[in-house]
Design a protein around this motif. Structure first.
Motif, mmCIF file in Angstrom:
data_model
loop_
_atom_site.group_PDB
_atom_site.id
_atom_site.type_symbol
_atom_site.label_atom_id
_atom_site.label_comp_id
_atom_site.label_asym_id
_atom_site.label_seq_id
_atom_site.Cartn_x
_atom_site.Cartn_y
_atom_site.Cartn_z
ATOM 1 N N ALA A 72 18.642 43.826 3.262
ATOM 2 C CA ALA A 72 18.312 45.127 3.851
ATOM 3 C C ALA A 72 16.987 45.077 4.613
ATOM 4 O O ALA A 72 16.832 45.747 5.632
ATOM 5 N N ASN A 73 16.040 44.323 4.107
ATOM 6 C CA ASN A 73 14.760 44.135 4.813
ATOM 7 C C ASN A 73 14.305 42.710 4.555
ATOM 8 O O ASN A 73 13.763 42.413 3.497
ATOM 9 N N PRO A 74 14.522 41.821 5.527
ATOM 10 C CA PRO A 74 14.215 40.407 5.311
ATOM 11 C C PRO A 74 12.730 40.058 5.346
ATOM 12 O O PRO A 74 12.385 38.888 5.287
ATOM 13 N N VAL A 75 11.859 41.061 5.418
ATOM 14 C CA VAL A 75 10.431 40.795 5.353
ATOM 15 C C VAL A 75 9.957 41.076 3.930
ATOM 16 O O VAL A 75 10.069 42.191 3.430
ATOM 17 N N ILE A 76 9.470 40.032 3.282
ATOM 18 C CA ILE A 76 8.958 40.131 1.921
ATOM 19 C C ILE A 76 7.439 40.141 2.005
ATOM 20 O O ILE A 76 6.843 39.233 2.593
ATOM 21 N N ALA A 77 6.846 41.157 1.415
ATOM 22 C CA ALA A 77 5.385 41.227 1.393
ATOM 23 C C ALA A 77 4.876 40.318 0.284
ATOM 24 O O ALA A 77 5.311 40.414 -0.859
ATOM 25 N N ALA A 78 3.975 39.431 0.630
ATOM 26 C CA ALA A 78 3.303 38.583 -0.354
ATOM 27 C C ALA A 78 1.883 39.127 -0.475
ATOM 28 O O ALA A 78 1.184 39.254 0.531
ATOM 29 N N ILE A 79 1.497 39.475 -1.696
ATOM 30 C CA ILE A 79 0.161 40.062 -1.867
ATOM 31 C C ILE A 79 -0.739 39.095 -2.609
ATOM 32 O O ILE A 79 -0.322 38.425 -3.541
ATOM 33 N N LYS A 80 -2.007 39.063 -2.149
ATOM 34 C CA LYS A 80 -2.956 38.113 -2.708
ATOM 35 C C LYS A 80 -4.208 38.776 -3.255
ATOM 36 O O LYS A 80 -5.120 38.102 -3.712
ATOM 37 N N ASP A 81 -4.245 40.133 -3.200
ATOM 38 C CA ASP A 81 -5.420 40.842 -3.691
ATOM 39 C C ASP A 81 -5.099 42.330 -3.876
ATOM 40 O O ASP A 81 -3.988 42.776 -3.553
ATOM 41 N N GLU A 82 -6.080 43.077 -4.355
ATOM 42 C CA GLU A 82 -5.897 44.506 -4.621
ATOM 43 C C GLU A 82 -5.624 45.293 -3.341
ATOM 44 O O GLU A 82 -4.870 46.270 -3.363
ATOM 45 N N ASP A 83 -6.212 44.892 -2.231
ATOM 46 C CA ASP A 83 -5.950 45.565 -0.962
ATOM 47 C C ASP A 83 -4.465 45.474 -0.608
ATOM 48 O O ASP A 83 -3.845 46.472 -0.219
ATOM 49 N N GLY A 84 -3.898 44.291 -0.756
ATOM 50 C CA GLY A 84 -2.468 44.110 -0.495
ATOM 51 C C GLY A 84 -1.616 44.933 -1.435
ATOM 52 O O GLY A 84 -0.595 45.510 -1.032
ATOM 53 N N LEU A 85 -2.024 44.991 -2.696
ATOM 54 C CA LEU A 85 -1.298 45.788 -3.694
ATOM 55 C C LEU A 85 -1.247 47.255 -3.270
ATOM 56 O O LEU A 85 -0.177 47.870 -3.258
ATOM 57 N N GLN A 86 -2.390 47.816 -2.920
ATOM 58 C CA GLN A 86 -2.438 49.223 -2.523
ATOM 59 C C GLN A 86 -1.631 49.474 -1.246
ATOM 60 O O GLN A 86 -0.895 50.450 -1.149
ATOM 61 N N LYS A 87 -1.745 48.577 -0.292
ATOM 62 C CA LYS A 87 -1.052 48.740 0.995
ATOM 63 C C LYS A 87 0.459 48.676 0.822
ATOM 64 O O LYS A 87 1.185 49.520 1.352
#
Length: 189
Positions: free
Chosen positions: A11-26
């Motif tokens: 459904a959405n082939p873009v997987i968000a990879a998070i490396k910090d709290e900023d990424g988590l919140q976003k």
């Protein structure tokens, strides 16, 4: 349940990879992103990270090799399953992938393709391990992505250095089922 993981990726082939709290919140503010790779944390924080993502409706895949305080042993997978309730793991280690499969977790086996010998070694490392996905890094090599898609009978995720819409299109056109990226600019493409 496994099919729903594939459905989310399709459904959405873009997987968000998070490396910090900023990424988590976003990532929690982007409803289109359904699958999140967690590439940071430690044994004191990983359960909270997973909980925040679950509360935002995300499927959470923890890179168990990158959680500080965990040893590269099967018990680390048990810890992730029992203490965090994560949906799956990423690892470069076949034994951890096997253990996660025994626990009915989603599995992503990560490979760094630095040269032709690394590409050739994937088949050997996959023997006896059937991860749900194979993630190859860097993901900006369409020819190598295409070869991996045809050689190995595992769905491929292209990750690493994905930084533009064209990188995503090239990886998907080469046969990758999805791309993963820590670059927040491509999460909404």
């Amino acid at each position: 349940m496994k099919q729903s993981f594939y459905d989310m990726v399709e459904a959405n082939p873009v997987i968000a990879a998070i490396k910090d709290e900023d990424g988590l919140q976003k990532v929690c503010t982007i409803p289109e992103i359904r699958v999140v790779f967690v590439l940071y944390g430690d044994i004191c924080s990983i359960d909270t990270i997973v909980k925040v993502l679950h509360e935002a409706g995300k499927c959470v895949i923890v890179h168990v090799d990158l959680v500080n305080g965990l040893a590269p042993k099967e018990i680390a997978v048990d810890f992730i399953r029992k203490q965090t309730k994560a949906d799956g793991i990423i690892s470069t280690k076949p034994a951890l992938i096997r253990r996660a499969k025994e626990l009915s977790m989603f599995t992503v086996m990560r490979f760094f393709i630095l040269d032709s010998m690394a590409l050739d070694s994937i088949e050997k490392q996959l023997s006896g391990v059937r991860p749900d996905f194979l993630e190859i890094l860097p993901g900006i090599m369409p020819r190598v992505t295409k070869e991996a898609c045809t050689r190995f009978r595992v769905h491929v995720i292209a990750g690493g250095l994905i930084s533009s819409r064209q990188d995503i299109i090239d990886a998907l056109n080469a046969g990758a089922m999805a791309v993963s990226s820590t670059n927040q600019a491509v999460w909404r493409l």
